[in-house]
Design a protein around this motif. Structure first.
Motif, PDB file in Angstrom:
ATOM      1  N   THR A 130       0.821  -1.206   0.000  1.00 51.85           N
ATOM      2  CA  THR A 130       0.000   0.000   0.000  1.00 51.85           C
ATOM      3  C   THR A 130       0.857   1.259   0.000  1.00 51.85           C
ATOM      4  O   THR A 130       0.330   2.360   0.029  1.00 51.85           O
ATOM      5  CB  THR A 130      -0.939   0.023   1.218  1.00 51.85           C
ATOM      6  OG1 THR A 130      -0.149  -0.021   2.394  1.00 51.85           O
ATOM      7  CG2 THR A 130      -1.900  -1.133   1.198  1.00 51.85           C
ATOM      8  N   THR A 131       2.166   1.099  -0.012  1.00 58.93           N
ATOM      9  CA  THR A 131       3.049   2.262  -0.038  1.00 58.93           C
ATOM     10  C   THR A 131       3.661   2.410  -1.426  1.00 58.93           C
ATOM     11  O   THR A 131       3.848   1.443  -2.148  1.00 58.93           O
ATOM     12  CB  THR A 131       4.181   2.149   1.001  1.00 58.93           C
ATOM     13  OG1 THR A 131       4.956   0.990   0.708  1.00 58.93           O
ATOM     14  CG2 THR A 131       3.632   2.049   2.405  1.00 58.93           C
ATOM     15  N   LYS A 132       3.949   3.643  -1.784  1.00 60.95           N
ATOM     16  CA  LYS A 132       4.585   3.941  -3.067  1.00 60.95           C
ATOM     17  C   LYS A 132       5.915   4.617  -2.805  1.00 60.95           C
ATOM     18  O   LYS A 132       6.047   5.405  -1.874  1.00 60.95           O
ATOM     19  CB  LYS A 132       3.701   4.866  -3.903  1.00 60.95           C
ATOM     20  CG  LYS A 132       2.409   4.220  -4.327  1.00 60.95           C
ATOM     21  CD  LYS A 132       1.637   5.154  -5.229  1.00 60.95           C
ATOM     22  CE  LYS A 132       0.364   4.488  -5.690  1.00 60.95           C
ATOM     23  NZ  LYS A 132      -0.369   5.321  -6.640  1.00 60.95           N
ATOM     24  N   SER A 133       6.875   4.313  -3.622  1.00 56.50           N
ATOM     25  CA  SER A 133       8.201   4.921  -3.505  1.00 56.50           C
ATOM     26  C   SER A 133       8.314   6.095  -4.467  1.00 56.50           C
ATOM     27  O   SER A 133       7.719   6.087  -5.544  1.00 56.50           O
ATOM     28  CB  SER A 133       9.285   3.898  -3.855  1.00 56.50           C
ATOM     29  OG  SER A 133       9.225   2.827  -2.971  1.00 56.50           O
ATOM     30  N   PHE A 134       9.071   7.100  -4.066  1.00 54.56           N
ATOM     31  CA  PHE A 134       9.362   8.213  -4.955  1.00 54.56           C
ATOM     32  C   PHE A 134      10.663   8.869  -4.512  1.00 54.56           C
ATOM     33  O   PHE A 134      11.106   8.698  -3.374  1.00 54.56           O
ATOM     34  CB  PHE A 134       8.221   9.234  -5.000  1.00 54.56           C
ATOM     35  CG  PHE A 134       8.039  10.008  -3.732  1.00 54.56           C
ATOM     36  CD1 PHE A 134       8.558  11.286  -3.591  1.00 54.56           C
ATOM     37  CD2 PHE A 134       7.349   9.467  -2.666  1.00 54.56           C
ATOM     38  CE1 PHE A 134       8.387  12.007  -2.420  1.00 54.56           C
ATOM     39  CE2 PHE A 134       7.163  10.178  -1.484  1.00 54.56           C
ATOM     40  CZ  PHE A 134       7.687  11.449  -1.363  1.00 54.56           C
ATOM     41  N   ILE A 135      11.254   9.604  -5.409  1.00 55.72           N
ATOM     42  CA  ILE A 135      12.507  10.298  -5.114  1.00 55.72           C
ATOM     43  C   ILE A 135      12.178  11.716  -4.660  1.00 55.72           C
ATOM     44  O   ILE A 135      11.353  12.397  -5.255  1.00 55.72           O
ATOM     45  CB  ILE A 135      13.409  10.339  -6.363  1.00 55.72           C
ATOM     46  CG1 ILE A 135      13.825   8.919  -6.734  1.00 55.72           C
ATOM     47  CG2 ILE A 135      14.632  11.209  -6.120  1.00 55.72           C
ATOM     48  CD1 ILE A 135      14.574   8.816  -8.040  1.00 55.72           C
ATOM     49  N   LEU A 136      12.819  12.143  -3.601  1.00 55.43           N
ATOM     50  CA  LEU A 136      12.606  13.481  -3.066  1.00 55.43           C
ATOM     51  C   LEU A 136      13.960  14.174  -2.957  1.00 55.43           C
ATOM     52  O   LEU A 136      14.884  13.656  -2.343  1.00 55.43           O
ATOM     53  CB  LEU A 136      11.955  13.398  -1.674  1.00 55.43           C
ATOM     54  CG  LEU A 136      11.750  14.705  -0.926  1.00 55.43           C
ATOM     55  CD1 LEU A 136      10.751  15.595  -1.674  1.00 55.43           C
ATOM     56  CD2 LEU A 136      11.258  14.415   0.475  1.00 55.43           C
ATOM     57  N   ARG A 137      14.065  15.330  -3.556  1.00 53.08           N
ATOM     58  CA  ARG A 137      15.291  16.107  -3.460  1.00 53.08           C
ATOM     59  C   ARG A 137      15.103  17.181  -2.396  1.00 53.08           C
ATOM     60  O   ARG A 137      14.147  17.946  -2.448  1.00 53.08           O
ATOM     61  CB  ARG A 137      15.630  16.734  -4.803  1.00 53.08           C
ATOM     62  CG  ARG A 137      16.087  15.706  -5.814  1.00 53.08           C
ATOM     63  CD  ARG A 137      16.432  16.363  -7.138  1.00 53.08           C
ATOM     64  NE  ARG A 137      16.890  15.374  -8.090  1.00 53.08           N
ATOM     65  CZ  ARG A 137      16.087  14.670  -8.882  1.00 53.08           C
ATOM     66  NH1 ARG A 137      14.786  14.852  -8.837  1.00 53.08           N
ATOM     67  NH2 ARG A 137      16.578  13.779  -9.722  1.00 53.08           N
ATOM     68  N   VAL A 138      16.011  17.210  -1.428  1.00 54.96           N
ATOM     69  CA  VAL A 138      15.935  18.155  -0.321  1.00 54.96           C
ATOM     70  C   VAL A 138      17.314  18.777  -0.152  1.00 54.96           C
ATOM     71  O   VAL A 138      18.326  18.070  -0.229  1.00 54.96           O
ATOM     72  CB  VAL A 138      15.523  17.424   0.986  1.00 54.96           C
ATOM     73  CG1 VAL A 138      15.443  18.377   2.152  1.00 54.96           C
ATOM     74  CG2 VAL A 138      14.204  16.696   0.803  1.00 54.96           C
ATOM     75  N   ASP A 139      17.345  20.084   0.093  1.00 55.36           N
ATOM     76  CA  ASP A 139      18.655  20.713   0.282  1.00 55.36           C
ATOM     77  C   ASP A 139      19.308  20.184   1.561  1.00 55.36           C
ATOM     78  O   ASP A 139      18.633  19.661   2.449  1.00 55.36           O
ATOM     79  CB  ASP A 139      18.535  22.248   0.306  1.00 55.36           C
ATOM     80  CG  ASP A 139      17.762  22.748   1.492  1.00 55.36           C
ATOM     81  OD1 ASP A 139      18.373  22.866   2.578  1.00 55.36           O
ATOM     82  OD2 ASP A 139      16.554  22.991   1.348  1.00 55.36           O
ATOM     83  N   SER A 140      20.611  20.292   1.652  1.00 56.70           N
ATOM     84  CA  SER A 140      21.357  19.661   2.736  1.00 56.70           C
ATOM     85  C   SER A 140      21.000  20.214   4.119  1.00 56.70           C
ATOM     86  O   SER A 140      20.957  19.461   5.086  1.00 56.70           O
ATOM     87  CB  SER A 140      22.870  19.758   2.490  1.00 56.70           C
ATOM     88  OG  SER A 140      23.273  21.100   2.421  1.00 56.70           O
ATOM     89  N   ASP A 141      20.739  21.524   4.220  1.00 55.43           N
ATOM     90  CA  ASP A 141      20.366  22.083   5.529  1.00 55.43           C
ATOM     91  C   ASP A 141      19.036  21.509   6.015  1.00 55.43           C
ATOM     92  O   ASP A 141      18.888  21.163   7.188  1.00 55.43           O
ATOM     93  CB  ASP A 141      20.276  23.610   5.463  1.00 55.43           C
ATOM     94  CG  ASP A 141      21.639  24.266   5.301  1.00 55.43           C
ATOM     95  OD1 ASP A 141      22.653  23.613   5.643  1.00 55.43           O
ATOM     96  OD2 ASP A 141      21.677  25.424   4.843  1.00 55.43           O
ATOM     97  N   THR A 142      18.074  21.409   5.107  1.00 56.23           N
ATOM     98  CA  THR A 142      16.777  20.832   5.460  1.00 56.23           C
ATOM     99  C   THR A 142      16.932  19.368   5.839  1.00 56.23           C
ATOM    100  O   THR A 142      16.357  18.906   6.831  1.00 56.23           O
ATOM    101  CB  THR A 142      15.780  20.985   4.297  1.00 56.23           C
ATOM    102  OG1 THR A 142      15.631  22.374   3.985  1.00 56.23           O
ATOM    103  CG2 THR A 142      14.422  20.397   4.638  1.00 56.23           C
TER     104      THR A 142
END
Length: 64
Positions: free
Chosen positions: A7-19
């Motif tokens: 029931t879960t889906k995978s995805f790519i998330l780009r986050v800046d290094s400080d966050t």
């Protein structure tokens, strides 16, 4: 062998290094994995915004 459905889906998330550093520190404080923390943050934001679908309750034998 039957394939298990998820029931879960995978995805790519780009986050800046400080966050990302802040998320990782918060996850450690809450004894969660980074992924678990992100899931919690997203779920809480959706809940507070009223965007989560209502959970269906199972009818008990008494109600039927």
């Amino acid at each position: 062998m039957a394939k298990k459905t998820s029931t879960t889906k995978s995805f790519i998330l780009r986050v800046d290094s400080d966050t990302m550093n802040a998320i990782e520190a918060w996850a450690a404080d809450e004894f969660r994995s980074t992924n678990g923390q992100l899931q919690w943050i997203i779920t809480e934001a959706l809940r507070k915004a009223g965007r989560l679908p209502k959970k269906r309750t199972e009818k008990t034998a008494e109600e039927e």
